[in-house]
Design an enzyme around this catalytic site. Structure first.
Site, PDB file in Angstrom:
ATOM      1  N   GLU A 143      -2.469  19.003  23.958  1.00 38.02           N
ATOM      2  CA  GLU A 143      -3.293  20.015  23.276  1.00 38.02           C
ATOM      3  C   GLU A 143      -4.780  19.784  23.546  1.00 38.02           C
ATOM      4  O   GLU A 143      -5.547  20.727  23.723  1.00 38.02           O
ATOM      5  CB  GLU A 143      -2.995  19.988  21.768  1.00 38.02           C
ATOM      6  N   ALA A 159      -1.013  12.776  18.585  1.00 36.17           N
ATOM      7  CA  ALA A 159      -1.637  12.379  17.334  1.00 36.17           C
ATOM      8  C   ALA A 159      -1.049  11.032  16.907  1.00 36.17           C
ATOM      9  O   ALA A 159       0.067  10.682  17.296  1.00 36.17           O
ATOM     10  CB  ALA A 159      -1.370  13.438  16.272  1.00 36.17           C
ATOM     11  N   GLU A 180       6.805  17.124  19.768  1.00 29.17           N
ATOM     12  CA  GLU A 180       6.765  16.975  18.300  1.00 29.17           C
ATOM     13  C   GLU A 180       8.087  17.283  17.616  1.00 29.17           C
ATOM     14  O   GLU A 180       8.395  16.738  16.563  1.00 29.17           O
ATOM     15  CB  GLU A 180       5.661  17.882  17.717  1.00 29.17           C
ATOM     16  N   GLY A 196      -0.554  15.990  20.878  1.00 31.00           N
ATOM     17  CA  GLY A 196      -1.998  16.229  20.747  1.00 31.00           C
ATOM     18  C   GLY A 196      -2.755  15.944  22.042  1.00 31.00           C
ATOM     19  O   GLY A 196      -3.822  16.519  22.284  1.00 31.00           O
TER      20      GLY A 196
HETATM   21  N1  CO8 Z   1       1.024   7.426  17.681  1.00 33.89           N
HETATM   22  C1  CO8 Z   1       0.958   6.136  17.330  1.00 33.89           C
HETATM   23  N2  CO8 Z   1       1.363   5.110  18.121  1.00 33.89           N
HETATM   24  C2  CO8 Z   1       1.834   5.424  19.328  1.00 33.89           C
HETATM   25  C3  CO8 Z   1       1.936   6.759  19.777  1.00 33.89           C
HETATM   26  C4  CO8 Z   1       1.482   7.795  18.904  1.00 33.89           C
HETATM   27  N3  CO8 Z   1       1.500   9.086  19.244  1.00 33.89           N
HETATM   28  N4  CO8 Z   1       2.461   6.762  21.027  1.00 33.89           N
HETATM   29  C5  CO8 Z   1       2.683   5.462  21.341  1.00 33.89           C
HETATM   30  N5  CO8 Z   1       2.313   4.652  20.320  1.00 33.89           N
HETATM   31  C6  CO8 Z   1       2.386   3.184  20.253  1.00 33.89           C
HETATM   32  C7  CO8 Z   1       3.829   2.718  20.155  1.00 33.89           C
HETATM   33  O1  CO8 Z   1       4.254   2.731  18.782  1.00 33.89           O
HETATM   34  C8  CO8 Z   1       3.731   1.306  20.704  1.00 33.89           C
HETATM   35  O2  CO8 Z   1       3.207   0.462  19.702  1.00 33.89           O
HETATM   36  P1  CO8 Z   1       3.802  -1.064  19.537  1.00 33.89           P
HETATM   37  O3  CO8 Z   1       3.436  -1.746  20.819  1.00 33.89           O
HETATM   38  O4  CO8 Z   1       3.079  -1.585  18.351  1.00 33.89           O
HETATM   39  O5  CO8 Z   1       5.279  -0.911  19.378  1.00 33.89           O
HETATM   40  C9  CO8 Z   1       2.666   1.432  21.795  1.00 33.89           C
HETATM   41  O6  CO8 Z   1       1.948   2.638  21.492  1.00 33.89           O
HETATM   42  C10 CO8 Z   1       3.271   1.573  23.182  1.00 33.89           C
HETATM   43  O7  CO8 Z   1       4.186   2.665  23.148  1.00 33.89           O
HETATM   44  P2  CO8 Z   1       5.683   2.529  23.740  1.00 33.89           P
HETATM   45  O8  CO8 Z   1       6.187   1.135  23.587  1.00 33.89           O
HETATM   46  O9  CO8 Z   1       6.483   3.620  23.121  1.00 33.89           O
HETATM   47  O10 CO8 Z   1       5.386   2.822  25.289  1.00 33.89           O
HETATM   48  P3  CO8 Z   1       6.414   3.414  26.344  1.00 33.89           P
HETATM   49  O11 CO8 Z   1       5.736   3.254  27.682  1.00 33.89           O
HETATM   50  O12 CO8 Z   1       7.774   2.837  26.175  1.00 33.89           O
HETATM   51  O13 CO8 Z   1       6.514   4.981  26.017  1.00 33.89           O
HETATM   52  C11 CO8 Z   1       5.615   7.150  25.448  1.00 33.89           C
HETATM   53  C12 CO8 Z   1       5.402   5.814  26.188  1.00 33.89           C
HETATM   54  C13 CO8 Z   1       6.759   7.914  26.126  1.00 33.89           C
HETATM   55  C14 CO8 Z   1       4.326   7.936  25.545  1.00 33.89           C
HETATM   56  C15 CO8 Z   1       6.001   6.869  23.985  1.00 33.89           C
HETATM   57  O14 CO8 Z   1       5.055   5.963  23.425  1.00 33.89           O
HETATM   58  C16 CO8 Z   1       6.036   8.076  23.105  1.00 33.89           C
HETATM   59  O15 CO8 Z   1       6.982   8.846  23.173  1.00 33.89           O
HETATM   60  N6  CO8 Z   1       5.004   8.276  22.238  1.00 33.89           N
HETATM   61  C17 CO8 Z   1       4.961   9.330  21.254  1.00 33.89           C
HETATM   62  C18 CO8 Z   1       4.729  10.669  21.925  1.00 33.89           C
HETATM   63  C19 CO8 Z   1       4.748  11.741  20.865  1.00 33.89           C
HETATM   64  O16 CO8 Z   1       5.737  11.976  20.199  1.00 33.89           O
HETATM   65  N7  CO8 Z   1       3.613  12.446  20.721  1.00 33.89           N
HETATM   66  C20 CO8 Z   1       3.467  13.482  19.747  1.00 33.89           C
HETATM   67  C21 CO8 Z   1       2.822  12.916  18.520  1.00 33.89           C
HETATM   68  S1  CO8 Z   1       2.739  14.109  17.195  1.00 33.89           S
HETATM   69  C22 CO8 Z   1       1.457  15.111  17.638  1.00 33.89           C
HETATM   70  O17 CO8 Z   1       0.774  14.912  18.595  1.00 33.89           O
HETATM   71  C23 CO8 Z   1       1.260  16.265  16.713  1.00 33.89           C
HETATM   72  C24 CO8 Z   1      -0.143  16.840  16.856  1.00 33.89           C
HETATM   73  C25 CO8 Z   1      -0.443  17.728  15.700  1.00 33.89           C
HETATM   74  C26 CO8 Z   1      -1.014  16.998  14.526  1.00 33.89           C
HETATM   75  C27 CO8 Z   1      -1.959  17.872  13.753  1.00 33.89           C
HETATM   76  C28 CO8 Z   1      -1.423  18.257  12.413  1.00 33.89           C
HETATM   77  C29 CO8 Z   1      -2.231  19.386  11.782  1.00 33.89           C
END
Ligand code: CO8
Length: 255
Positions: free
Chosen positions: A109, A63, A129, A106
């Site tokens: 999911e 998400a 998460e 997500g």
């Molecule tokens: N949301 C928003 N932005 C994101 C997300 C995300 N989930 N994932 C990556 N980005 C953005 C980063 O902020 C970055 O932006 P910027 O270039 O502006 O800094 C860009 O994408 C590239 O990401 P990275 O530089 O981090 O890329 P890496 O190759 O170093 O890493 C990863 C890749 C490992 C995938 C890393 O980006 C990461 O860990 N992302 C987050 C993963 C995560 O925690 N996902 C869970 C999110 S919460 C969720 O899904 C809950 C669902 C339930 C919600 C419903 C509620 C009812």
């Protein structure tokens, strides 16, 4: 369409998540576009299967954390934030997740809301998460546990660790693991195969399989048998069995 790219080839519709700057993070707008696109197609008798995919690098990184970060609990509840993902899960057209790269939070999911998950060897799955101070919120604790069992679900959800495609294939999250460059071709091939069958049988099959996760064995078996009986009211059952006996390919019409 800002967040999706849609392609149609005969009875197969491919939806490509397209928010590359945030690794296909799932936003409210993306979800609304997805449902606006798929709802009319879901009742189109000419459409037989959806394929949901991302890019070579990422299926979806979860998400959209930026969108959620500042919200209050009251806002989340008032909006029933992301409750509409269940509308995606309730679509009746079979769907295949074609996963390359990250399927996290997500994204994982979403893959679990699909009927088949075809993953590349380099795909990475997880529910991270907990690292953000929250828990899976689009069905992760429920679907993951049903698919992979309590032991592995607890491991993934509590530690936030990821698993590679091989482990995901071994524990029942993924249907097929294929070389990275074969993910979309295999998914499209499987989708075309599914779309070539009688619609009533396809719908019945997926509803019966999903019922196995939601009911006791005795009720599930009875449900299956009743649905099996009902399929004898379709032209496609007559055609399928006649074609077998006449040693020819069936011509299903969806009736
Ligand atoms: N949301 C928003 N932005 C994101 C997300 C995300 N989930 N994932 C990556 N980005 C953005 C980063 O902020 C970055 O932006 P910027 O270039 O502006 O800094 C860009 O994408 C590239 O990401 P990275 O530089 O981090 O890329 P890496 O190759 O170093 O890493 C990863 C890749 C490992 C995938 C890393 O980006 C990461 O860990 N992302 C987050 C993963 C995560 O925690 N996902 C869970 C999110 S919460 C969720 O899904 C809950 C669902 C339930 C919600 C419903 C509620 C009812």
């Amino acid at each position: 369409m800002d967040n999706l790219k849609i392609e149609r080839d005969g009875a197969v519709v491919t939806v490509r998540l397209h928010r590359p700057h945030v690794l296909n993070a799932l936003s409210g707008d993306l979800l609304a576009e997805l449902l606006d696109t798929l709802r009319p197609l879901d009742t189109d008798p000419e459409v037989g299967c959806f394929v949901v995919t991302g890019s070579e690098r990422v299926f979806a990184a979860g998400a959209d954390i930026k969108e959620m970060a500042g919200r209050t609990a009251a806002q989340m509840a008032a909006e029933d934030y992301f409750g509409a993902w269940e509308d995606f899960a309730a679509l009746r057209t079979p769907r295949i997740a074609a996963v390359n790269g990250f399927a996290l939070g997500g994204g994982c999911e979403l893959a679990m809301m699909c009927d088949l998950v075809i993953a590349g060897e380099s795909a990475v799955f997880g529910q991270p998460e907990i690292k953000l101070g929250v828990i899976p919120g689009i069905g992760g604790t429920q679907r993951l546990t049903r698919l992979v069992g309590r032991a592995k679900a607890m491991d993934l959800v509590l530690t936030g660790r990821t698993m590679d495609a091989r482990e995901a294939g071994g524990c029942g999250l993924v249907s097929r693991v294929v070389p990275d460059d074969r993910v979309l071709p295999e998914a499209l091939e499987a989708a075309a195969t599914i779309a070539s069958y009688g619609r009533a049988a396809v719908t019945a099959a997926r509803e019966c399989v999903d019922r196995a996760l939601e009911t006791g064995l005795r009720d599930g078996i009875l449900f299956e048998r009743r649905v099996f009986h009902a399929l004898f009211a379709t032209d496609d059952q007559k055609e399928g069995m006649a074609a077998f006996l006449e040693k020819r390919r069936p011509r299903f019409t969806g009736r």
